[in-house]
Design an enzyme around this catalytic site. Structure first.
Site, PDB file in Angstrom:
ATOM      1  CD  GLU A   1      -1.838   2.294   1.720  1.00 43.36           C
ATOM      2  OE1 GLU A   1      -1.609   3.239   0.936  1.00 43.36           O
ATOM      3  OE2 GLU A   1      -1.852   2.396   2.943  1.00 43.36           O
TER       4      GLU A   1
ATOM      5  CB  CYS B   1      -2.359   6.104   2.961  1.00 48.75           C
ATOM      6  SG  CYS B   1      -0.868   5.472   3.728  1.00 48.75           S
TER       7      CYS B   1
END
Length: 555
Positions: free
Chosen positions: A306, A340
């Site tokens: 990720e 994120c």
């Protein structure tokens, strides 16, 4: 009745031995109101850490190991405070960690899933109860989180990861294949053959526990390289797992220089997986190293990554202005934009911009930036380190001198005491400006105002501007427009929100992840994530002897 009684009692708050999980519920997020027990416990834990430096060794083969390469983790909002003293594992020590892990791999893999699950359920109980204040305090001090940001991360999310992953693992084993009278079929979920490298980021304590924890739960042995800026909280999580009964050699705790760690693990023939959260360049480097060494490995390594995003809020003229303003402020500036999933680009129709601009600037003035350990009224604190401070500061300076960008609010930078950056709101006349395309990972929100009637073209713009595809949100009351946005932005976000901010995914409610440059979209927090870390084996047993090699039609 025994199973039901235990579950009912555990739901009342009693901590009892778990048996097979029939259900799991999300951990309640505590409020830390004045006079509450959790507030008093957290304040005491924070006070205990004041001015303290904790010694944190590498842990290899169940033993504490120190190397000559000693480092310090400092508090982002008070960089004179060294919160942890630690050391980097060198190549030799990393190889010893690999050997120590492989020595217990077969035994750990053969341990029944339900027994492994018990360890993580117990760890969740420990974090929920006696160690909650400690892990929150160390996340606040070490990573600069406010109380609520630490609570939803280091407590609620991590506890949820452990509990729901355990639930999913037990349920997976209970699934049955079709058997027939002549033969019986079953699926065995083996660990991968080798070791898994878990490489975790600074911004979520929970992610570190999950990156290392899920492979271990599924029967793998793990080398965990925590972020240099989250050593303090990561070590708490590691110790909690040991306290809960995790055998010492299942997870090796090895802080290390990134390239040294990457070079060493990819040089080992026993590498079977990398579980990663971090930057795109780092993940690409690891992927290339794995590719270059494919002929060397005993198995094809699993790569899960990720890598962040350039997340959007798209506003239609039918949107509720209050939801847009409050949701965007939270998404863009909570934890200094260092999530994120944080919103960093906002698309607003010209018909609503005057209202939204006024409210954004009005509420922006009320945001307090400061020391979250001493002032619970802070909305955000400092960014994580000097490197981040300099990078974000340069983006703001560039905006100030640009002919197509205008700084509307904030942007002041001061690193005398901590790495403080005031939340910054910028308006861009150019929707393709670099500030609309590239990830900043800081408290910077850029707004593009578009002609109301061209919203369809802007949906295409949202989809194509950035290489990322992590999170995004659409604010609209018009159902037809919402349907259009869902269709046109189908690949623009792995987590897509309607009339809600782009942050705040909850385990088992919104499994998290995105594709494109954002990663492999394996959706941790969902039931199928555990399948990434198992190598299933099908076993067929036939009960009737075969008496002839010929088929009936051949006679």
């Amino acid at each position: 009745m025994l199973l039901v009684r235990k579950l009912l009692r555990s739901r009342t708050g009693l901590r009892m031995q778990h048996c097979l999980m029939a259900e799991a519920v999300n951990e309640p997020v505590l409020e830390f109101k004045h006079g509450s027990q959790e507030r008093e416990a957290l304040q005491k834990a924070l006070q205990d850490l004041k001015g303290k430096t904790e010694d944190i060794p590498c842990v290899v083969g169940g033993e504490a190991v120190w190397t000559k390469d000693v480092r310090y983790q400092v508090s982002p909002f008070n960089h004179s405070h060294k919160v942890a003293k630690y050391c980097y594992a060198d190549k030799d020590l990393i190889n010893k960690a690999i050997e120590a892990a492989l020595a217990v791999r077969k035994e750990w893999d053969l341990k029944p899933i339900r027994d492994r699950a018990q360890i993580f359920l117990k760890a969740a109980d420990i974090l929920s109860g006696p160690r909650r204040a400690e892990v929150l305090a160390k996340t606040i001090i070490g990573q600069g989180k406010t109380v609520i940001q630490a609570e939803i991360d280091a407590a609620a999310e991590l506890i949820d990861f452990f509990r729901f992953n355990a639930k999913h693992a037990v349920e997976l084993e209970q699934e049955e294949l079709i058997s027939v009278p002549s033969s019986t079929n079953k699926m065995v979920y083996r660990g991968l053959e080798g070791f898994v490298a878990a490489i975790s980021p600074f911004n979520f304590t929970a992610i570190g526990g999950n990156l290392a924890g899920v492979p271990a739960l599924m029967g793998n042995v793990v080398l965990w390289k925590p972020s240099d800026s989250a050593i303090l909280s990561s070590y708490v999580v590691y110790k909690v797992l040991l306290e809960a009964g995790l055998p010492p050699n299942v997870i090796q705790f090895v802080p290390a220089d990134g390239p040294v760690f990457g070079d060493t693990i990819t040089d080992s023939e026993h590498l079977c997986g990398i579980n990663f959260t971090g930057s795109v360049p780092t993940f690409k480097r690891l992927w290339k190293q794995v590719s270059d060494n494919l002929d060397h490995f005993r198995t094809f390594p699993r790569l899960a990554g990720e890598c962040g995003g350039k997340n959007f809020h798209f506003v239609h003229s039918s949107a509720d202005v209050s939801s847009v303003v409050n949701g965007t402020l939270r998404s863009a500036f909570e934890y200094g934009g260092q999530k994120c999933s944080a919103c960093s680009r906002l698309y607003v129709p010209d018909s609503l911009w005057p209202q939204i601009k006024d409210k954004l600037l009005e509420e922006h003035k009320k945001m307090k930036v400061g020391n979250p350990a001493e002032d619970f009224g802070c909305f955000l604190s400092a960014v994580i380190d000097a490197k981040s401070f300099t990078r974000i500061k340069n983006w703001i300076k560039s905006a100030e001198s640009s002919s197509t960008l205008q700084v509307l609010a904030g942007g002041k930078c001061d690193d005398k005491v901590g790495y403080f950056i005031e939340p910054c709101i910028i308006e861009s006349k150019d929707p393709q400006d670099a500030i609309m395309r590239e990830e900043i990972f800081g408290p910077v929100l850029t707004v593009y105002v578009y002609p109301e009637k061209k919203y369809k073209e802007v949906l295409q713009l949202v989809d194509t501007t950035s290489p990322y595809g992590l999170t995004g949100a659409v604010f609209a009351q018009d159902r037809e427009v919402i349907s259009e946005a869902i269709r046109d932005l189908r690949n623009a976000a792995g987590n897509f929100y309607i009339n809600d901010k782009s942050t705040g995914a909850v385990v088992a409610q919104q499994p998290f992840g995105g594709a494109r440059a954002s990663g492999t979209n394996d959706k941790p927090g969902g039931s199928h994530y555990i399948l990434r870390w198992t190598s299933p084996q099908v076993i067929k047993e036939t009960h009737i002897p075969l008496t002839d090699w010929k088929y009936p039609y051949m006679h």
